[in-house]
Structure formats: C-alpha cells, structure tokens
Design a protein around this motif. Structure first.
Motif, mmCIF file in Angstrom:
data_model
loop_
_atom_site.group_PDB
_atom_site.id
_atom_site.type_symbol
_atom_site.label_atom_id
_atom_site.label_comp_id
_atom_site.label_asym_id
_atom_site.label_seq_id
_atom_site.Cartn_x
_atom_site.Cartn_y
_atom_site.Cartn_z
ATOM 1 N N UNK A 321 0.589 -0.932 -0.122
ATOM 2 C CA UNK A 321 0.019 -0.018 -0.128
ATOM 3 C C UNK A 321 0.611 1.681 0.297
ATOM 4 N N UNK A 322 1.814 1.516 0.909
ATOM 5 C CA UNK A 322 2.729 3.184 0.535
ATOM 6 C C UNK A 322 3.521 2.123 1.417
ATOM 7 N N UNK A 323 4.863 1.557 1.149
ATOM 8 C CA UNK A 323 5.507 0.863 1.420
ATOM 9 C C UNK A 323 7.063 1.750 0.094
ATOM 10 N N UNK A 324 7.847 2.398 0.901
ATOM 11 C CA UNK A 324 9.449 2.686 0.130
ATOM 12 C C UNK A 324 10.122 1.595 -0.261
ATOM 13 N N UNK A 325 10.701 1.716 -1.107
ATOM 14 C CA UNK A 325 12.423 1.052 -1.367
ATOM 15 C C UNK A 325 13.223 2.206 -1.969
ATOM 16 N N UNK A 326 14.545 1.519 -1.675
ATOM 17 C CA UNK A 326 15.712 2.586 -2.278
ATOM 18 C C UNK A 326 16.954 1.937 -2.271
ATOM 19 N N UNK A 327 17.955 2.300 -2.981
ATOM 20 C CA UNK A 327 19.433 1.564 -2.911
ATOM 21 C C UNK A 327 19.723 2.592 -1.942
ATOM 22 N N UNK A 328 21.460 2.093 -1.457
ATOM 23 C CA UNK A 328 22.315 2.895 -0.738
ATOM 24 C C UNK A 328 23.326 2.351 -1.293
ATOM 25 N N UNK A 329 24.827 3.165 -1.281
ATOM 26 C CA UNK A 329 26.057 2.668 -1.610
ATOM 27 C C UNK A 329 26.602 1.899 -0.195
ATOM 28 N N UNK A 330 27.512 1.270 0.202
ATOM 29 C CA UNK A 330 27.826 0.248 1.470
ATOM 30 C C UNK A 330 29.320 0.754 1.144
ATOM 31 N N UNK A 331 30.343 1.616 0.145
ATOM 32 C CA UNK A 331 30.799 0.912 0.094
ATOM 33 C C UNK A 331 31.346 2.604 0.229
ATOM 34 N N UNK A 364 27.566 -5.680 -7.587
ATOM 35 C CA UNK A 364 28.281 -4.625 -8.266
ATOM 36 C C UNK A 364 27.016 -3.396 -7.941
ATOM 37 N N UNK A 365 27.316 -2.450 -9.049
ATOM 38 C CA UNK A 365 26.470 -0.952 -8.646
ATOM 39 C C UNK A 365 25.104 -1.555 -9.828
ATOM 40 N N UNK A 366 23.768 -0.988 -8.214
ATOM 41 C CA UNK A 366 23.152 -0.964 -9.012
ATOM 42 C C UNK A 366 22.375 0.629 -9.871
ATOM 43 N N UNK A 367 21.773 -0.073 -11.129
ATOM 44 C CA UNK A 367 21.870 0.802 -12.932
ATOM 45 C C UNK A 367 20.354 0.917 -11.823
ATOM 46 N N UNK A 368 19.729 0.214 -12.594
ATOM 47 C CA UNK A 368 18.230 0.404 -11.978
ATOM 48 C C UNK A 368 17.564 -1.365 -11.267
ATOM 49 N N UNK A 369 15.874 -0.271 -10.251
ATOM 50 C CA UNK A 369 15.692 -2.142 -9.890
ATOM 51 C C UNK A 369 14.364 -1.414 -10.129
#
Length: 790
Positions: A321-331, A364-369
């Motif tokens: 219903x209202x859940x955010x998703x995102x990506x972050x670098x950990x390096x 690797x580096x995430x370009x898109x999901x």
C-alpha cells in the motif's frame, strides 16, 4: 567589420525574415512532411493513445526569451523548458471497437498527458501563450474541458501529472512566482576558491556561479504541489520547493517527492546535483523526511563505477500500500573498496517510523530496479571496469536472487532484452507481468540482421520462451505490451511506419491503428556493404543512391556520414548494428538529404577505434580513422558506382571532430561538413567521449587529436555549423568559432554558420531550411564543380 562578423549579422537578419514568402524554398515542404508519434497503451490494454509530436517548431517559438542556468534551458516567459516535447494533437483508438477520434486543443500545444486509473479520462497539460493549464478529456462523453485556471509548472522533471488511485483528482505542480524582466544591475566580483572546490571534472556551461544566478534559477523553478479534483477545486499540499519528481503511493495515502538541494552548487550542473526526499500525507499535509539525502556527484573516485552517498532509486513498492524502497552504497560510493557487496536495497513501510528492512545486496553497482505488483523485481547492475552488465530476478519479500543474464554491455548480439514496463497513472513504472511471466524486449541484433523479439521469463522456474518475433520482410518493433495486448510498429524500405494491436489470444490477427501516408521518402533500397580494413578488421556500411539514379549515368559523387566508436575488444568492434530494412522518411538532420542533389550517401561506415597491446583507443585514433576511411573508399570504388575523386565527409558532434581530423591528415575528400563539433581538445582537458585521462596525463594525445593544431594542413573546403546556444559539455560554440578563425588565418576555404537560438541539435524549421540550402550549395559547389573541371 571583419568577414566573420558580417556573416553573423547576415545570418541573424535571416532569422528575422526567414519565413517571408520569397525566402520559402522547397526544403520547407519536405520538413513539413515529417511526422513522429509516441504511443501510450491504457492501463487495461483496451485503448491506445497516439501523440503527434511537433518535431520542428517555428523560429518564432524557439526564439522566445530564454535563459540557460545549470545546464537547463528555460523559457523566461513560459513555465517550461526549451527541450519540453510539444504535441499538436492526439488520436485515441478503441481497440475492441476499432474506432478512433482526434483530440486537438483549440489553442496551444500539449506538453504532457496521463490516463486515469479507471481509464475513463485522460488528463492533459496544455501550454497556451505563457500559461499551462490542466485539461481533462472524458472518454465516455467525449467532452474535452479545462479543469482549472491554475497556472502550472513544467520547468523541472520529465512528467508532471499524477492521478489519485480512485481517479477523483490529480496532483500537479503549481507555479506561484512571477518571472520578472531582467534588471540591468551592476555586476559584483565573483570568486572561486580551491578551499571550496577540491575537485574539477568535465567543464560545463551556465553554472550558477553567484547568488544572483541561484536566485534566478529558483524563481524559474519553484513550485508547490496541489491537488485538483474533477470539479476544479484546488487544494494546496506543500510550500514552494524545487520539485524534481513526485509520485503517489499505491493506496493513495502519500506523495513521495524529490527536490533539489537547499544549497545549489556553483560548480556542477543540474544533472549532477543531489536530491532531498519528502513524504507528504495527503490527509494531514504533514511532511516527513525519513530518507538520507543523496549527495552531489562530486569528488567521486571513478565516475562510471562510483556514486554519491545517500538514497538512490527511491520509489514506491507497487505490491504494497505505501512502502518505500531505495538503494544505498555501502562502500562510500567507491567500487575500488574491497567489499563483498557494494550496494544495499531497503524497504520501509508506512507510517515510516520503524527500522528499514534489507531486501537485496549487490556485488556490483545497481543501475536500476524495476518492481512489479506481484513483488517480483528486476535488478540491473553493472561493473564498468570490466564492461559487464547483469540482470537478476529478485523479490521484495525474500533475499532470493536468480541471474537472468550477464554479458559485456557492448555485446549487442547477446542481449536478452530489457524488462517491459507500464507507467501507472500514479507516476511510476511497474513490470509488465501475467500470473507466471515477465516480458523482455530485445532489438534482436545478430549477424543475420535485425528481428526485434519479446521473450517471457517464468518467475517460478526461470524458463524462457519466445512470445513475439519480427518477420524477416519488415522490421516489426514491439512498443507496448499490457493486459494481453501488444502494440507494434511495422515498416520496411517502401512502407511508412504502421501501427497494429495484437491480442495474445490470437497472435495472427492484427488490428490496424494508425497508418502514415504522404511522406517524402527515398524509394531506392539501400545496399549493405561488407568490407575489410587493411589490418583485417571486418567493417560495414550502407550505401544509398538517388531515386532517379541509373548506371548509365556513370559514377556519381558521394558523401560519407561518420561517427567513431571506441573499443577495447576487437570482436565487439566488428558487430554490425545498422538497420537497413527501415522506411526513410525525410529528416532534415540526416545525410540522406543529399540524395535530392543526386549525391550518393555512404551512411555510418564502420569507424572503430580499437585498443591494441594494452594501449588506450585514442593513442592510435588518427591512424585508425585513416584506415577506416581508406577501407570505406575502397569499398565504394568496388561498387563501380561512386566517383572516389568526388567524395565529401560529414559528421555531427564527435563525428564533426573526426571530419576535421580526416581533412587535416588525409587528402581523401574534396569537401567536409562539420556540425556542432569540438576541435581543440585542450579546451576539454578533463576527458572527452570515451577518454578518461586528463590533458596532463595524456598531453601528446590531446594535442595530436586537436584538428585546430593542424588547420594549416586542411586543404579541402570545410563548412562549420554550430548552434549558438549549445549547452553540451565539450562542444561550446567557441569551438567552431576558433576553428573557423584558425582556417581563415591560414588562408583556407571555409564557412561558419551559427544558428540562432539552437542547442547541440537543431529544431527551428526556418533554421533547418537555411541549413539545408547551405549544405546543398556547399556540396554542389565543391563536388559537382570539381567533377566538371576534370
């Protein structure tokens, strides 16, 4: 007044008088014949909307007052940008009933659109004079009306309309500040300092170097989010902010927005700025800031593999219903750090006060999901250092990850395809999926030719099947697929693009949607030529002959249209990706215009710049473009149709740079045309095209690749063309000005055309008409006249 200034004055005079009847040549009717359509499939797959784009607006439109700020080109008196797409009208097709209706605004142009979730209405943004208003078309009653007189904004972001999931209202950006005419204020000293700027990347124009420019940017770009219901009532949701993008949660409870940083950079363009994120409750209007801001793209270790710290790829999860998703670098954004994983992807559910949940880790580096309503996702990653890309099937509910494909991303022959998506009325993309499958579209490139293909991927067992493949006789390109309906565009050399709907229940039945007629085109099929470079490299190109050409006429002049590509892989440099079986309607920026002058065109002859023995490609650039050009000329001579003593060479941008280098280092060509190029590489000292080294790391290469340094060696007449408002990094208008002056200083034959109001490419119909006349005159003079003297 010198010759250069006289020419510029004459050209500006042309821009004012260009559309008078006596200056209206045949080229204008050709330009008017061009069309371009964008197609949108309704969320239920039962209707298709075609948007008819105005590709070449009048010079009166593009010449309106503009200001370039931070790499963006704003209209001063409008609420949009120079690159905002313009549509004259739309055509709505009911696929099941096989009926259509044209929707044309009484005044103004369409700049955006969006289906309502219930598919009963289509919202439009219509720009008329200096206002942008919201209009709605009722599909059932066929009533097209303005919903509100609120003046809206389209200055930032790409799309500007979002529907509530219940189809009762829209969220839009409202303009609340007035643009004032510039006041002639005294300039203040401007200071830059190494204490504030610790790194220097590639150079950019129109940066916000002082507070006055920053305030001007804010005045043009500030807006607030408002809700407009179907009765035209306007409800304010936020304060004025620099909104870049926004979307509604699947349950319609929240708006996710991204805004530009509070402190605008003086050293970076807009596209490299960071972002802040807000979540606005639509009932209470309360705003939350729960996500880490994305930093500016500055001081990164290796630009291609490195990213700034903070949240990237922020979007709603369509399965909840209202859940955010995102990506972050950990390096710390640095791929050179020795870590097992480099990116983490998280989710956080409303009311956004719990701990984030880890759902995917990437090596690797995430370009898109891209997520689907089932909770399935396709994660696309890349590793620039080894030129590798991969796609994986992931889940929003588990840590499971299944590899879909991995390849060298330059390998066009082994591409499984990109996942097919559908843009939802709420403002975000979702995967197209049925109960079991995802859909992937590939261009279908192979050694045998091009056959666009849709494949399915079973989400449970990872099996793949062919869902659709183009015929061999025509290029059939899938455009949209949703809810058992597929929209394709089909064309071949003699048939203009046609659009059809296909139902998955009967793939053999094609329902005609839109047929293009009465287009100017070139009816002689092109000839695809394979040939070899002297070092054995396989090359290819496409030869076009004038429609009225007959072998009895003997050999004819030709122009080569070139653009180089850099490779570290010899095998990949030999892959042919040229589409030959397509309809060639008139394009004023294409080299095929010279067919009207009886001049053949060798389109896109291979120009690989391949690294050998651990070198960088550009270390051998001059030698390899000479080898490529010689091989192309030998191939043309082998046809027995082309007079190789009457050849011209032509290119745009990096192609223009290559044209000047070929004229400086060979005597193959009688004339050249170079559009929007860069000719002095010391003016792009921090890298260019595929070159990652700086001037100080590869000083000899930079100088050797600068044709301005060899202006005294250019004997063939060179026509230089540039848009006077070119914002492209590296191709400042000064590049063509200085090249012209260098040629004049060395007593060479040249002409410089600076097109008023134009950027890196050219749009105004009157400018294009002038360009076509001058290009035609240039090659007729230097190719045909030279033949007459032989």
């Amino acid at each position: 007044m010198n010759r250069f200034l006289i020419f510029i004055v004459l050209l500006l005079s042309f821009a004012i008088h260009a559309n008078t009847d006596e200056n209206k040549p045949q080229w204008e009717s050709y330009i008017d014949s061009t069309t371009q359509e964008n197609v949108s499939l309704s969320p239920n797959g039962k209707q298709a909307l075609f948007l008819h784009q105005i590709r070449y607006p009048s010079i009166h439109y593009v010449s309106q007052a503009r200001v370039q700020l931070a790499g963006l080109d704003f209209y001063s008196n409008l609420y949009s940008r120079f690159d905002t797409p313009l549509y004259s009208h739309t055509t709505l097709f009911d696929i099941s009933n096989r009926t259509s209706i044209d929707l044309t605004p009484d005044n103004g142009v369409i700049i955006d659109y969006n289906w309502s979730p219930d598919v009963k209405k289509i919202a439009y943004l219509i720009q008329n004079d200096n206002t942008i208003n919201l209009w709605v078309y009722d599909v059932e009653t066929q009533v097209f009306k303005r919903l509100s007189q609120a003046n809206l904004s389209a200055t930032l972001g790409g799309r500007h309309l979002r529907w509530l999931p219940n189809s009762t209202a829209l969220i839009v950006k409202k303009r609340n500040t007035k643009v004032h005419s510039p006041i002639n204020e005294l300039k203040q000293p401007n200071s830059l300092s190494s204490e504030r700027q610790v790194e220097q990347g590639r150079t950019y124009q129109s940066l916000l170097k002082n507070n006055k420019l920053k305030e001007q940017f804010k005045t043009l770009a500030l807006s607030s989010l408002v809700k407009i219901d179907l009765k035209g009532n306007v409800t304010s949701l936020t304060d004025n902010m620099l909104f870049d993008d926004f979307s509604l949660s699947p349950d319609g409870e929240y708006v996710l927005s991204s805004t530009l940083p509070k402190e605008l950079s003086s050293f970076l363009p807009y596209k490299k700025w960071g972002r802040d994120y807000q979540i606005t409750n639509l009932k209470t209007h309360h705003q939350l800031n729960v996500l880490p801001s994305l930093n500016n793209k500055v001081n990164l270790k290796k630009a291609k593999d490195s990213v700034p710290n903070g949240a990237r790829l922020v979007k709603w999860l369509p399965s909840e219903g209202s859940t955010l998703t995102w990506t972050e670098a950990i390096d710390n954004g640095d791929m050179s750090v020795d870590k097992k994983y480099h990116d983490n992807t998280y989710k956080l559910a409303s009311p956004f006060n719990q701990n984030k949940q880890l759902i995917h880790q990437a090596k690797w580096r995430v370009h898109n999901i891209i997520w689907g309503k089932s909770g399935a996702g396709v994660a696309q990653e890349w590793l620039y250092a080894s030129k590798q890309a991969k796609a994986s099937l992931i889940s929003a509910n588990t840590s499971a990850s299944v590899l879909i494909e991995q390849r060298d991303y330059r390998d066009k022959f082994n591409d499984f395809g990109d996942p097919q998506t559908l843009r939802l009325p709420e403002g975000y993309e979702v995967l197209v999926e049925d109960d079991s499958n995802l859909f992937f579209l590939s261009n279908g490139l192979s050694e045998e030719g091009i056959r666009p293909t849709i494949k399915t991927l079973n989400k449970t067992n990872n099996t793949r099947k062919e869902y659709f493949i183009s015929s061999e006789e025509s290029i059939e390109l899938p455009l949209r697929v949703a809810n058992n309906t597929l929209i394709i565009q089909t064309q071949n050399v003699q048939t203009a693009p046609q659009y059809f709907a296909i139902s998955s229940t009967d793939m053999n039945e094609r329902i005609p949607l839109l047929t293009n007629k009465n287009k100017q085109y070139f009816d002689k099929p092109p000839t695809f030529i394979n040939y070899k470079r002297s070092d054995g490299l396989n090359l290819s190109g496409t030869l076009h002959l004038p429609s009225n050409y007959d072998k009895a006429q003997g050999k004819i002049p030709a122009v080569l249209w070139i653009y180089p590509d850099e490779f570290n892989n010899k095998k990949l440099s030999q892959q042919n990706t040229v589409k030959t079986n397509i309809f060639r309607q008139f394009d004023p920026l294409s080299p095929l215009v010279f067919l009207h002058d009886g001049i053949a065109v060798f389109e896109s002859p291979s120009m690989p710049i391949t690294a050998f023995d651990g070198q960088e490609p550009n270390d051998d650039f001059i030698n390899q473009i000479n080898l490529n050009a010689q091989a192309a000329i030998n191939a043309l001579e082998g046809t027995g149709l082309i007079d190789i003593d009457s050849l011209a060479v032509m290119g745009h941008s990096y192609g223009a740079f290559t044209v000047a280098n070929l004229l400086a280092h060979t005597d193959f060509f009688k004339a050249g045309i170079a559009r929007s190029g860069a000719y002095n590489r010391t003016l792009t000292p921090f890298g260019f095209q595929g070159e990652k080294r700086t001037l100080w790391q590869a000083k000899e290469t930079y100088i050797d690749l600068s044709p301005i340094m060899f202006a005294d060696k250019i004997d063939a007449p060179l026509l230089l063309i540039h848009g006077e408002n070119d914002q492209n990094s590296g191709t400042y208008p000064l590049q063509s000005t200085r090249m012209y002056q260098a040629l004049i200083a060395n007593k060479k034959t040249t002409q410089l055309i600076m097109l008023p109001y134009e950027g890196h490419s050219y749009r105004a119909k009157e400018n294009l008409t002038y360009l076509l006349k001058e290009q035609s005159a240039w090659l007729n003079k230097w190719l045909k006249s030279s033949r007459a003297q032989l």
